[in-house]
Design a protein around this motif. Sequence first.
Motif, PDB file in Angstrom:
ATOM      1  N   GLY A 171      54.345 -15.216  23.502  1.00  0.00           N
ATOM      2  CA  GLY A 171      55.022 -14.051  22.954  1.00  0.00           C
ATOM      3  C   GLY A 171      55.105 -12.926  23.968  1.00  0.00           C
ATOM      4  O   GLY A 171      54.749 -13.084  25.139  1.00  0.00           O
ATOM      5  N   SER A 172      55.588 -11.789  23.502  1.00  0.00           N
ATOM      6  CA  SER A 172      55.705 -10.600  24.350  1.00  0.00           C
ATOM      7  C   SER A 172      54.630  -9.600  23.942  1.00  0.00           C
ATOM      8  O   SER A 172      54.480  -9.287  22.757  1.00  0.00           O
ATOM      9  CB  SER A 172      57.093  -9.975  24.191  1.00  0.00           C
ATOM     10  N   TRP A 173      53.919  -9.075  24.940  1.00  0.00           N
ATOM     11  CA  TRP A 173      52.771  -8.211  24.692  1.00  0.00           C
ATOM     12  C   TRP A 173      52.878  -6.927  25.513  1.00  0.00           C
ATOM     13  O   TRP A 173      53.430  -6.934  26.614  1.00  0.00           O
ATOM     14  CB  TRP A 173      51.485  -8.937  25.084  1.00  0.00           C
ATOM     15  N   LYS A 174      52.321  -5.856  24.969  1.00  0.00           N
ATOM     16  CA  LYS A 174      52.315  -4.590  25.712  1.00  0.00           C
ATOM     17  C   LYS A 174      50.897  -4.038  25.830  1.00  0.00           C
ATOM     18  O   LYS A 174      50.050  -4.236  24.947  1.00  0.00           O
ATOM     19  CB  LYS A 174      53.215  -3.561  25.028  1.00  0.00           C
ATOM     20  N   SER A 175      50.654  -3.343  26.924  1.00  0.00           N
ATOM     21  CA  SER A 175      49.348  -2.742  27.178  1.00  0.00           C
ATOM     22  C   SER A 175      49.154  -1.516  26.283  1.00  0.00           C
ATOM     23  O   SER A 175      50.108  -0.792  25.992  1.00  0.00           O
ATOM     24  CB  SER A 175      49.248  -2.333  28.639  1.00  0.00           C
ATOM     25  N   ILE A 176      47.906  -1.288  25.882  1.00  0.00           N
ATOM     26  CA  ILE A 176      47.616  -0.081  25.098  1.00  0.00           C
ATOM     27  C   ILE A 176      47.255   1.088  26.012  1.00  0.00           C
ATOM     28  O   ILE A 176      47.036   2.204  25.535  1.00  0.00           O
ATOM     29  CB  ILE A 176      46.460  -0.316  24.096  1.00  0.00           C
ATOM     30  N   TYR A 177      47.220   0.815  27.332  1.00  0.00           N
ATOM     31  CA  TYR A 177      46.801   1.863  28.265  1.00  0.00           C
ATOM     32  C   TYR A 177      47.660   3.135  28.190  1.00  0.00           C
ATOM     33  O   TYR A 177      47.106   4.244  28.242  1.00  0.00           O
ATOM     34  CB  TYR A 177      46.784   1.321  29.690  1.00  0.00           C
ATOM     35  N   PRO A 178      48.981   3.050  28.056  1.00  0.00           N
ATOM     36  CA  PRO A 178      49.786   4.279  27.932  1.00  0.00           C
ATOM     37  C   PRO A 178      49.358   5.148  26.742  1.00  0.00           C
ATOM     38  O   PRO A 178      49.422   6.380  26.815  1.00  0.00           O
ATOM     39  CB  PRO A 178      51.209   3.745  27.738  1.00  0.00           C
ATOM     40  N   TYR A 179      48.905   4.515  25.658  1.00  0.00           N
ATOM     41  CA  TYR A 179      48.438   5.274  24.491  1.00  0.00           C
ATOM     42  C   TYR A 179      47.094   5.940  24.770  1.00  0.00           C
ATOM     43  O   TYR A 179      46.764   6.970  24.193  1.00  0.00           O
ATOM     44  CB  TYR A 179      48.314   4.361  23.277  1.00  0.00           C
ATOM     45  N   LEU A 180      46.326   5.323  25.673  1.00  0.00           N
ATOM     46  CA  LEU A 180      45.066   5.936  26.093  1.00  0.00           C
ATOM     47  C   LEU A 180      45.357   7.184  26.928  1.00  0.00           C
ATOM     48  O   LEU A 180      44.746   8.235  26.736  1.00  0.00           O
ATOM     49  CB  LEU A 180      44.265   4.917  26.909  1.00  0.00           C
ATOM     50  N   VAL A 181      46.319   7.071  27.831  1.00  0.00           N
ATOM     51  CA  VAL A 181      46.663   8.172  28.724  1.00  0.00           C
ATOM     52  C   VAL A 181      47.201   9.377  27.967  1.00  0.00           C
ATOM     53  O   VAL A 181      46.854  10.531  28.276  1.00  0.00           O
ATOM     54  CB  VAL A 181      47.698   7.714  29.780  1.00  0.00           C
ATOM     55  N   ASP A 182      48.042   9.136  26.956  1.00  0.00           N
ATOM     56  CA  ASP A 182      48.646  10.271  26.232  1.00  0.00           C
ATOM     57  C   ASP A 182      47.757  10.822  25.111  1.00  0.00           C
ATOM     58  O   ASP A 182      48.149  11.736  24.390  1.00  0.00           O
ATOM     59  CB  ASP A 182      50.033   9.909  25.696  1.00  0.00           C
ATOM     60  N   GLY A 183      46.548  10.268  24.980  1.00  0.00           N
ATOM     61  CA  GLY A 183      45.598  10.791  24.000  1.00  0.00           C
ATOM     62  C   GLY A 183      45.718  10.223  22.607  1.00  0.00           C
ATOM     63  O   GLY A 183      44.928  10.563  21.711  1.00  0.00           O
ATOM     64  N   SER A 184      46.648   9.292  22.397  1.00  0.00           N
ATOM     65  CA  SER A 184      46.858   8.727  21.063  1.00  0.00           C
ATOM     66  C   SER A 184      45.654   7.936  20.549  1.00  0.00           C
ATOM     67  O   SER A 184      45.451   7.812  19.343  1.00  0.00           O
ATOM     68  CB  SER A 184      48.090   7.819  21.066  1.00  0.00           C
ATOM     69  N   LEU A 185      44.850   7.389  21.472  1.00  0.00           N
ATOM     70  CA  LEU A 185      43.712   6.563  21.070  1.00  0.00           C
ATOM     71  C   LEU A 185      42.394   7.334  21.007  1.00  0.00           C
ATOM     72  O   LEU A 185      41.337   6.731  20.802  1.00  0.00           O
ATOM     73  CB  LEU A 185      43.566   5.383  22.029  1.00  0.00           C
ATOM     74  N   ASP A 186      42.447   8.635  21.166  1.00  0.00           N
ATOM     75  CA  ASP A 186      41.209   9.427  21.145  1.00  0.00           C
ATOM     76  C   ASP A 186      40.431   9.212  19.854  1.00  0.00           C
ATOM     77  O   ASP A 186      39.188   9.116  19.864  1.00  0.00           O
ATOM     78  CB  ASP A 186      41.533  10.918  21.314  1.00  0.00           C
ATOM     79  N   GLU A 187      41.146   9.138  18.745  1.00  0.00           N
ATOM     80  CA  GLU A 187      40.494   8.922  17.445  1.00  0.00           C
ATOM     81  C   GLU A 187      39.722   7.608  17.445  1.00  0.00           C
ATOM     82  O   GLU A 187      38.601   7.527  16.927  1.00  0.00           O
ATOM     83  CB  GLU A 187      41.541   8.904  16.334  1.00  0.00           C
ATOM     84  N   VAL A 188      40.319   6.579  18.039  1.00  0.00           N
ATOM     85  CA  VAL A 188      39.683   5.260  18.094  1.00  0.00           C
ATOM     86  C   VAL A 188      38.387   5.316  18.900  1.00  0.00           C
ATOM     87  O   VAL A 188      37.335   4.824  18.466  1.00  0.00           O
ATOM     88  CB  VAL A 188      40.633   4.224  18.736  1.00  0.00           C
ATOM     89  N   PHE A 189      38.436   5.940  20.060  1.00  0.00           N
ATOM     90  CA  PHE A 189      37.262   5.986  20.926  1.00  0.00           C
ATOM     91  C   PHE A 189      36.147   6.860  20.356  1.00  0.00           C
ATOM     92  O   PHE A 189      34.963   6.589  20.557  1.00  0.00           O
ATOM     93  CB  PHE A 189      37.663   6.460  22.318  1.00  0.00           C
ATOM     94  N   LYS A 190      36.522   7.903  19.636  1.00  0.00           N
ATOM     95  CA  LYS A 190      35.513   8.744  18.992  1.00  0.00           C
ATOM     96  C   LYS A 190      34.771   7.958  17.926  1.00  0.00           C
ATOM     97  O   LYS A 190      33.549   8.088  17.773  1.00  0.00           O
ATOM     98  CB  LYS A 190      36.180   9.981  18.385  1.00  0.00           C
ATOM     99  N   GLU A 191      35.506   7.133  17.174  1.00  0.00           N
ATOM    100  CA  GLU A 191      34.875   6.304  16.148  1.00  0.00           C
ATOM    101  C   GLU A 191      33.974   5.246  16.776  1.00  0.00           C
ATOM    102  O   GLU A 191      32.876   4.976  16.284  1.00  0.00           O
ATOM    103  CB  GLU A 191      35.940   5.628  15.286  1.00  0.00           C
ATOM    104  N   LYS A 192      34.429   4.640  17.868  1.00  0.00           N
ATOM    105  CA  LYS A 192      33.620   3.632  18.548  1.00  0.00           C
ATOM    106  C   LYS A 192      32.333   4.248  19.091  1.00  0.00           C
ATOM    107  O   LYS A 192      31.257   3.641  19.029  1.00  0.00           O
ATOM    108  CB  LYS A 192      34.414   3.003  19.699  1.00  0.00           C
ATOM    109  N   ALA A 193      32.440   5.479  19.623  1.00  0.00           N
ATOM    110  CA  ALA A 193      31.281   6.147  20.215  1.00  0.00           C
ATOM    111  C   ALA A 193      30.218   6.476  19.174  1.00  0.00           C
ATOM    112  O   ALA A 193      29.033   6.563  19.503  1.00  0.00           O
ATOM    113  CB  ALA A 193      31.733   7.423  20.925  1.00  0.00           C
ATOM    114  N   LYS A 194      30.639   6.643  17.911  1.00  0.00           N
ATOM    115  CA  LYS A 194      29.686   6.974  16.845  1.00  0.00           C
ATOM    116  C   LYS A 194      28.710   5.832  16.583  1.00  0.00           C
ATOM    117  O   LYS A 194      27.545   6.056  16.266  1.00  0.00           O
ATOM    118  CB  LYS A 194      30.442   7.296  15.551  1.00  0.00           C
ATOM    119  N   THR A 195      29.192   4.610  16.698  1.00  0.00           N
ATOM    120  CA  THR A 195      28.353   3.449  16.370  1.00  0.00           C
ATOM    121  C   THR A 195      28.028   2.589  17.590  1.00  0.00           C
ATOM    122  O   THR A 195      27.163   1.721  17.518  1.00  0.00           O
ATOM    123  CB  THR A 195      29.052   2.563  15.322  1.00  0.00           C
TER     124      THR A 195
END
Length: 223
Positions: free
Chosen positions: A72-96
């Motif tokens: 299939g066709s796949w895309k990197s999530i890195y651009p979402y990391l750069v623009d701050g879109s994944l901040d919520e995800v990383f904050k949740e991961k850091a909690k646990t």
Amino acid sequence: MKKKMALVLVMIVAIVSTGCIKNEKTKKTETSSSQLEKKETETHSHHHATKASEGIFEDNEVKERSISDWQGSWKSIYPYLVDGSLDEVFKEKAKTGDKTVDEYKKYYESDIEAIDVYNNKMAYLVNGEWQEAEYESAGYQILTYESGKKGVRYLFTSKTEETQAPKYVQFSDHLIEPHKSSHFHIYMGNESHEALLTEMTNWPTFFPSKMSKKEIIHDMLYH
């Protein structure tokens, strides 16, 4: 005579009707039983997959997989990391988890923008240019982490000469048997599979190209 014939016909109709009712009941019972077995199988498979995704499984449960599981066709999530879109995800991961937000971010850094997998071939988009190679399976490797949990990497080696595509590729998607992947972490290099297996600090991650940013964030938060 007519009365006797009528009586016989009535009895025949009654017998046939009773048989039909019994057959219908039997069919319903068989259908219900089949549906129950299917539901139980699906429940077991889901439970098994969930345990495996958590790093809990026996070595003999791991099965070989073909590269078609990642087709299939796949895309990197890195651009979402750069623009701050994944901040919520990383904050949740850091909690646990055992890492800070910044440490988690480093896990997902990648210079590959997109990956296409088709017909035993993989194409990589880097800096706006595609590089392609054909791959063959090199088996799998079971890893045991410091936490005691386990993971499986599926290994593929390039058969293509004179290409800038990586010689060695390893997939990790929290699955341990043949199944279409929903997302994956990938490890690539030109030295050897053994060298790649020591990489534990960078997990370039890819989701289906058709998934929206919102869908990816939801998947990372709740799956």
